[in-house]
Design an enzyme around this catalytic site. Structure first.
Site, PDB file in Angstrom:
ATOM      1  N   GLU A   1       1.324 -43.573   3.075  1.00 38.06           N
ATOM      2  CA  GLU A   1       1.382 -44.805   2.271  1.00 38.06           C
ATOM      3  C   GLU A   1      -0.024 -45.299   1.931  1.00 38.06           C
ATOM      4  O   GLU A   1      -1.006 -44.890   2.560  1.00 38.06           O
ATOM      5  CB  GLU A   1       2.161 -45.894   3.010  1.00 38.06           C
ATOM      6  CG  GLU A   1       1.537 -46.317   4.341  1.00 38.06           C
ATOM      7  CD  GLU A   1       1.938 -47.730   4.760  1.00 38.06           C
ATOM      8  OE1 GLU A   1       1.740 -48.656   3.957  1.00 38.06           O
ATOM      9  OE2 GLU A   1       2.425 -47.896   5.893  1.00 38.06           O
TER      10      GLU A   1
ATOM     11  N   LYS B   1       4.676 -53.716  15.124  1.00 33.23           N
ATOM     12  CA  LYS B   1       3.752 -54.659  15.763  1.00 33.23           C
ATOM     13  C   LYS B   1       4.517 -55.825  16.365  1.00 33.23           C
ATOM     14  O   LYS B   1       5.574 -56.214  15.877  1.00 33.23           O
ATOM     15  CB  LYS B   1       2.772 -55.210  14.729  1.00 33.23           C
ATOM     16  CG  LYS B   1       1.563 -54.336  14.528  1.00 33.23           C
ATOM     17  CD  LYS B   1       0.363 -55.152  14.053  1.00 33.23           C
ATOM     18  CE  LYS B   1      -0.801 -54.217  13.833  1.00 33.23           C
ATOM     19  NZ  LYS B   1      -0.936 -53.792  12.441  1.00 33.23           N
TER      20      LYS B   1
END
Ligand code: PSU
Ligand code: MN
Length: 310
Positions: free
Chosen positions: A31, A165
């Site tokens: 990405e 995260k």
């Protein structure tokens, strides 16, 4: 038909990627949001070169995705990588933004969701990233749920990540994936990783023993005609892992700062990423780079095995 064209006319596949696809050399998608909105310049340029090298070392070809001047790119030139890393007038493109960027000739970095879209258009099944988007903390009230999760439910691409995260509600992220029927597979771990940390305290659906077993599961899923992708959790290497509780303090602070600054919508994730990086300094950046390289290696091994399985 009514003047509609296939997506091919909007898509530029880099010559090296096209050749690899034609001759059966495995390709790994990458990405560009991680470059444009996840890492500082010029360190991101060094990372971009290194991650491509890791994939080549495993006998695969890398294809970084982006939208450049309205063209969908599968595989970037050095010049285009530089554009994404400098990130001047480079937006963040998820599924909802995709057609707007293409139609208006804009340049944008692709998230996990839109990189999966690009990979599917190019015929690529395996994709390596750092961390995925998910259900945000307090998401049960804000309904802030990353489009990455819907994409995993619908698009046949496997995403290798170091988990999610702690800025996110990891438990609800996994619940959402379960509801959407997305397999969450650990690479040698029964605990879903938490990006900087090897464990989140939440389990995966299945702890695979290695990349070969993961490749077999993916082949089976797609042979069976089951829709959508899969999420592979690959923990950060031990020597680069951070302390979970220390990280939690940083995250709580970053969330308070976002709230105070009134950050909303698509800007939340980049804001939290940048703030966590500022609050933790170089240490967390080093982990970020190493876990992403580790994911690229894992993805390349899966892609290789998958192509051997035929
Ligand atoms: N989490 C990270 N690093 C990232 C991202 C998420 O630790 O770079 C990026 C990825 O591109 C991911 C996107 O797909 O943020 C999710 O954004 P949103 O929450 O707006 O869907
Ligand atoms: Mn969001």
């Amino acid at each position: 038909m009514n003047g509609m064209m296939g997506y091919e006319s909007y898509l530029d596949i880099a010559p090296e990627v096209r050749e690899a696809l034609a001759s059966g050399v495995p390709v790994v998608a990458l990405e560009s949001t991680i470059l444009s909105h996840g890492m500082p310049y010029p360190e991101n340029l060094g990372f971009a070169a290194e991650v491509e090298k890791v994939i080549r070392e495993e006998g695969c070809v890398p294809a970084t995705m982006a939208i450049v001047g309205g063209r969908i790119k599968a595989g970037l030139t050095e010049e285009e990588l530089e554009i994404m890393c400098r990130a001047e007038n480079v937006g963040k493109v998820s599924r909802r933004d995709f057609a707007i960027y293409v139609a208006s000739g804009k340049t944008g970095a692709t998230t996990v969701a839109s990189t999966m879209m690009c990979a599917q258009m190019a015929g690529i099944r395996i994709f390596a990233t750092g961390g995925i988007g998910g259900v945000h903390r307090n998401g049960e009230n804000t309904m802030d749920i990353s489009a990455d999760l819907q994409e995993l439910a619908n698009t046949p691409v496997a995403v290798v990540c170091a988990g999610a995260k702690q800025i996110l509600d990891i438990g609800r992220t996994l619940e959402y994936l379960e509801t959407m029927g997305v397999p969450v597979i650990g690479n040698g771990t029964s605990d879903f990783p938490a990006f900087f940390c090897r464990k989140s305290g939440f389990g995966v659906d299945y702890a695979a023993k290695d990349e070969e077993e993961i490749a077999r599961i993916l082949k089976t899923k797609w042979d069976l005609g089951l829709k959508g992708g899969a999420l592979i959790g690959n923990p950060v290497p031990e020597e680069y892992a951070q302390d979970f509780d220390e990280m939690e303090k940083v995250i709580v602070k970053a969330l308070a700062m976002a709230d105070e600054a009134g950050v909303r919508g698509k800007n939340i994730t980049p804001f939290l990423l940048a703030t966590v990086k500022d609050l933790t300094g170089g240490e967390s950046f080093k982990s970020n780079v190493q876990l992403a390289l580790n994911n690229a290696r894992c993805a390349a091994k899966i892609a290789k095995k998958l192509s051997e399985l035929g």
